[in-house]
Design a protein around this motif. Structure first.
Motif, PDB file in Angstrom:
ATOM      1  N   VAL A  52       0.838  -1.206   0.000  1.00  0.00           N
ATOM      2  CA  VAL A  52       0.000   0.000   0.000  1.00  0.00           C
ATOM      3  C   VAL A  52       0.871   1.253   0.000  1.00  0.00           C
ATOM      4  O   VAL A  52       0.620   2.204  -0.753  1.00  0.00           O
ATOM      5  CB  VAL A  52      -0.941   0.004   1.231  1.00  0.00           C
ATOM      6  N   ALA A  53       1.905   1.257   0.828  1.00  0.00           N
ATOM      7  CA  ALA A  53       2.788   2.424   0.916  1.00  0.00           C
ATOM      8  C   ALA A  53       3.478   2.699  -0.413  1.00  0.00           C
ATOM      9  O   ALA A  53       3.613   3.858  -0.832  1.00  0.00           O
ATOM     10  CB  ALA A  53       3.826   2.210   2.019  1.00  0.00           C
ATOM     11  N   GLU A  54       3.902   1.638  -1.086  1.00  0.00           N
ATOM     12  CA  GLU A  54       4.619   1.818  -2.348  1.00  0.00           C
ATOM     13  C   GLU A  54       3.715   2.424  -3.418  1.00  0.00           C
ATOM     14  O   GLU A  54       4.103   3.355  -4.131  1.00  0.00           O
ATOM     15  CB  GLU A  54       5.169   0.469  -2.823  1.00  0.00           C
ATOM     16  N   ILE A  55       2.499   1.911  -3.530  1.00  0.00           N
ATOM     17  CA  ILE A  55       1.584   2.418  -4.555  1.00  0.00           C
ATOM     18  C   ILE A  55       1.048   3.798  -4.176  1.00  0.00           C
ATOM     19  O   ILE A  55       0.852   4.663  -5.032  1.00  0.00           O
ATOM     20  CB  ILE A  55       0.422   1.426  -4.777  1.00  0.00           C
ATOM     21  N   LEU A  56       0.845   4.014  -2.878  1.00  0.00           N
ATOM     22  CA  LEU A  56       0.401   5.337  -2.417  1.00  0.00           C
ATOM     23  C   LEU A  56       1.431   6.411  -2.741  1.00  0.00           C
ATOM     24  O   LEU A  56       1.076   7.569  -2.988  1.00  0.00           O
ATOM     25  CB  LEU A  56       0.158   5.312  -0.907  1.00  0.00           C
ATOM     26  N   THR A  57       2.693   6.034  -2.735  1.00  0.00           N
ATOM     27  CA  THR A  57       3.753   6.991  -3.057  1.00  0.00           C
ATOM     28  C   THR A  57       3.541   7.562  -4.456  1.00  0.00           C
ATOM     29  O   THR A  57       3.630   8.780  -4.667  1.00  0.00           O
ATOM     30  CB  THR A  57       5.136   6.315  -2.973  1.00  0.00           C
ATOM     31  N   ILE A  58       3.235   6.678  -5.406  1.00  0.00           N
ATOM     32  CA  ILE A  58       2.996   7.130  -6.785  1.00  0.00           C
ATOM     33  C   ILE A  58       1.679   7.893  -6.869  1.00  0.00           C
ATOM     34  O   ILE A  58       1.598   8.959  -7.485  1.00  0.00           O
ATOM     35  CB  ILE A  58       2.960   5.934  -7.755  1.00  0.00           C
ATOM     36  N   ALA A  59       0.636   7.339  -6.240  1.00  0.00           N
ATOM     37  CA  ALA A  59      -0.695   7.952  -6.312  1.00  0.00           C
ATOM     38  C   ALA A  59      -0.688   9.369  -5.741  1.00  0.00           C
ATOM     39  O   ALA A  59      -1.306  10.282  -6.303  1.00  0.00           O
ATOM     40  CB  ALA A  59      -1.707   7.084  -5.562  1.00  0.00           C
ATOM     41  N   SER A  60       0.021   9.561  -4.629  1.00  0.00           N
ATOM     42  CA  SER A  60       0.041  10.884  -3.993  1.00  0.00           C
ATOM     43  C   SER A  60       0.877  11.885  -4.783  1.00  0.00           C
ATOM     44  O   SER A  60       0.684  13.098  -4.660  1.00  0.00           O
ATOM     45  CB  SER A  60       0.557  10.778  -2.555  1.00  0.00           C
ATOM     46  N   GLU A  61       1.824  11.379  -5.591  1.00  0.00           N
ATOM     47  CA  GLU A  61       2.584  12.279  -6.464  1.00  0.00           C
ATOM     48  C   GLU A  61       1.708  12.770  -7.614  1.00  0.00           C
ATOM     49  O   GLU A  61       1.774  13.933  -8.016  1.00  0.00           O
ATOM     50  CB  GLU A  61       3.814  11.557  -7.017  1.00  0.00           C
ATOM     51  N   LEU A  62       0.883  11.870  -8.136  1.00  0.00           N
ATOM     52  CA  LEU A  62      -0.001  12.225  -9.245  1.00  0.00           C
ATOM     53  C   LEU A  62      -1.202  13.035  -8.772  1.00  0.00           C
ATOM     54  O   LEU A  62      -1.704  13.909  -9.481  1.00  0.00           O
ATOM     55  CB  LEU A  62      -0.485  10.948  -9.944  1.00  0.00           C
ATOM     56  N   ASN A  63      -1.659  12.711  -7.571  1.00  0.00           N
ATOM     57  CA  ASN A  63      -2.809  13.408  -6.997  1.00  0.00           C
ATOM     58  C   ASN A  63      -2.449  13.798  -5.563  1.00  0.00           C
ATOM     59  O   ASN A  63      -2.782  13.084  -4.619  1.00  0.00           O
ATOM     60  CB  ASN A  63      -4.041  12.498  -7.024  1.00  0.00           C
ATOM     61  N   PRO A  64      -1.742  14.922  -5.386  1.00  0.00           N
ATOM     62  CA  PRO A  64      -1.241  15.300  -4.055  1.00  0.00           C
ATOM     63  C   PRO A  64      -2.334  15.794  -3.115  1.00  0.00           C
ATOM     64  O   PRO A  64      -2.240  16.881  -2.537  1.00  0.00           O
ATOM     65  CB  PRO A  64      -0.223  16.399  -4.373  1.00  0.00           C
ATOM     66  N   HIS A  65      -3.360  14.974  -2.980  1.00  0.00           N
ATOM     67  CA  HIS A  65      -4.464  15.317  -2.082  1.00  0.00           C
ATOM     68  C   HIS A  65      -4.009  15.087  -0.643  1.00  0.00           C
ATOM     69  O   HIS A  65      -3.327  14.102  -0.339  1.00  0.00           O
ATOM     70  CB  HIS A  65      -5.687  14.455  -2.403  1.00  0.00           C
ATOM     71  N   VAL A  66      -4.400  15.977   0.238  1.00  0.00           N
ATOM     72  CA  VAL A  66      -3.966  15.890   1.632  1.00  0.00           C
ATOM     73  C   VAL A  66      -4.383  14.567   2.271  1.00  0.00           C
ATOM     74  O   VAL A  66      -3.675  14.024   3.132  1.00  0.00           O
ATOM     75  CB  VAL A  66      -4.512  17.085   2.451  1.00  0.00           C
ATOM     76  N   VAL A  67      -5.517  14.011   1.836  1.00  0.00           N
ATOM     77  CA  VAL A  67      -5.989  12.735   2.388  1.00  0.00           C
ATOM     78  C   VAL A  67      -5.012  11.610   2.053  1.00  0.00           C
ATOM     79  O   VAL A  67      -4.671  10.785   2.910  1.00  0.00           O
ATOM     80  CB  VAL A  67      -7.399  12.396   1.851  1.00  0.00           C
ATOM     81  N   LEU A  68      -4.544  11.576   0.803  1.00  0.00           N
ATOM     82  CA  LEU A  68      -3.611  10.530   0.382  1.00  0.00           C
ATOM     83  C   LEU A  68      -2.258  10.688   1.069  1.00  0.00           C
ATOM     84  O   LEU A  68      -1.649   9.704   1.508  1.00  0.00           O
ATOM     85  CB  LEU A  68      -3.433  10.565  -1.140  1.00  0.00           C
ATOM     86  N   ILE A  69      -1.791  11.916   1.161  1.00  0.00           N
ATOM     87  CA  ILE A  69      -0.493  12.176   1.795  1.00  0.00           C
ATOM     88  C   ILE A  69      -0.542  11.810   3.276  1.00  0.00           C
ATOM     89  O   ILE A  69       0.382  11.194   3.818  1.00  0.00           O
ATOM     90  CB  ILE A  69      -0.093  13.651   1.608  1.00  0.00           C
ATOM     91  N   ASP A  70      -1.641  12.183   3.927  1.00  0.00           N
ATOM     92  CA  ASP A  70      -1.801  11.864   5.348  1.00  0.00           C
ATOM     93  C   ASP A  70      -1.872  10.354   5.565  1.00  0.00           C
ATOM     94  O   ASP A  70      -1.255   9.822   6.497  1.00  0.00           O
ATOM     95  CB  ASP A  70      -3.073  12.530   5.890  1.00  0.00           C
ATOM     96  N   PHE A  71      -2.598   9.668   4.687  1.00  0.00           N
ATOM     97  CA  PHE A  71      -2.728   8.219   4.838  1.00  0.00           C
ATOM     98  C   PHE A  71      -1.390   7.531   4.577  1.00  0.00           C
ATOM     99  O   PHE A  71      -1.047   6.550   5.245  1.00  0.00           O
ATOM    100  CB  PHE A  71      -3.798   7.681   3.887  1.00  0.00           C
ATOM    101  N   LEU A  72      -0.626   8.043   3.623  1.00  0.00           N
ATOM    102  CA  LEU A  72       0.705   7.491   3.349  1.00  0.00           C
ATOM    103  C   LEU A  72       1.590   7.611   4.585  1.00  0.00           C
ATOM    104  O   LEU A  72       2.303   6.659   4.944  1.00  0.00           O
ATOM    105  CB  LEU A  72       1.345   8.217   2.167  1.00  0.00           C
TER     106      LEU A  72
END
Length: 282
Positions: A185-205
């Motif tokens: 999850v952390a690995e894929i979230l890293t890419i997802a949060s770069e493409l969509n730097p939403h605070v929710v994704l960054i916080d969850f990462l």
């Protein structure tokens, strides 16, 4: 035409491959503790990427061959890493009753390093390159279709599996599975949060990374307890056996308490509300 998500994914994958090859080549000689750790970490991250690709490929590609190719090398690095971590932990105690056990660990480390060197010698990076070529050919239709939403969907899918597993705690085996899934999850979230730097994704990462560290500490001591048990059952019992058994009892109690804490943290970090917030990022 490649989508931005696919391009970012390929770049991330390429960076991971570079990291893998760098630490693989360093490990050919006399690997330092951090070299082996980073080699193993790079393999874990590649495995996470392969799992994602299998999901988004709509059945056109399977990760099995990649996993099988890397499995023995991954296992060999794990054995060496486990011994190294055990020695790091026991050195903190500086206790006489751990001397014989440390000698046992040192002997095991030599054997594990020999097996690792053998695996490094037989592992052919060109085979991985060939499999990658087959993989990218199989998923060529996803070049224009891959979007950030697919990455987030993968994160949600894996996180829900973690949530389901957390309901089955306390369980050493289930918690280990949770750790594996959270790393993916952390690995894929890293890419997802770069493409969509939403605070929710960054916080969850950030939460997932912190959980991984917390569970990782628990896991290190589980490995230590298992190694001590193996030592005591190996016929190499010393006059310090009673003290070692007391150490096992104390550490097991501490581990049980920590697993309860982890269960609470998982419940707080992977709540229904949290999942809804992530879904809103789709």
């Amino acid at each position: 035409m490649q989508s931005e998500t696919y391009s970012r994914f390929i770049q991330h994958y390429s960076d991971l491959l570079d990291s893998f090859h760098f630490y693989f080549n360093r490990s050919r000689l006399n690997p330092e503790i951090e070299d082996l750790h980073n080699l193993r970490v790079s393999i874990k991250k590649l495995r996470a990427m392969w799992s994602l690709l299998q999901t988004v490929s709509n059945g056109s590609w399977k990760k099995k061959e990649h996993f099988e190719l890397i499995s023995e090398l991954f296992r060999a690095t794990g054995k060496v890493r486990e011994t190294q971590v055990n020695l790091i932990i026991t050195e903190k105690y500086n206790a006489d009753y751990l001397v014989a056990f440390n000698e046992y660990l040192a002997e095991n480390q030599v054997k594990a390093e020999e097996k690792l060197r053998a695996q490094i010698q037989v592992f052919n990076p060109e085979e991985l390159k060939e499999l990658d070529n087959k993989m990218f050919h199989a998923i060529k239709e996803q070049r224009s279709d891959m979007e950030p939403e697919q990455l987030i969907s993968f994160v949600l899918k894996e996180t829900r599996k973690v949530d389901k597993l957390s309901k089955q705690l306390p369980s050493d085996r289930k918690l280990h599975k949770i750790r594996i899934r959270l790393k993916a999850v952390a690995e894929i979230l890293t890419i997802a949060s770069e493409l969509n730097p939403h605070v929710v994704l960054i916080d969850f990462l950030d939460r997932v990374r912190w959980l991984n560290e917390f569970i990782g500490d628990w896991h290190d001591y589980q490995i230590l307890l298992s190694s001590i048990t193996d030592f005591l059952s190996s016929g190499q019992k010393e006059q310090t056996t009673g003290e070692l058994e007391d150490f096992i009892t104390r550490t097991t109690a501490w581990q049980d308490k920590k697993q309860v804490e982890i269960t609470v943290l998982l419940d707080r970090s992977i709540s229904h509300q949290q999942m809804e917030q992530i879904e809103n990022c789709l």
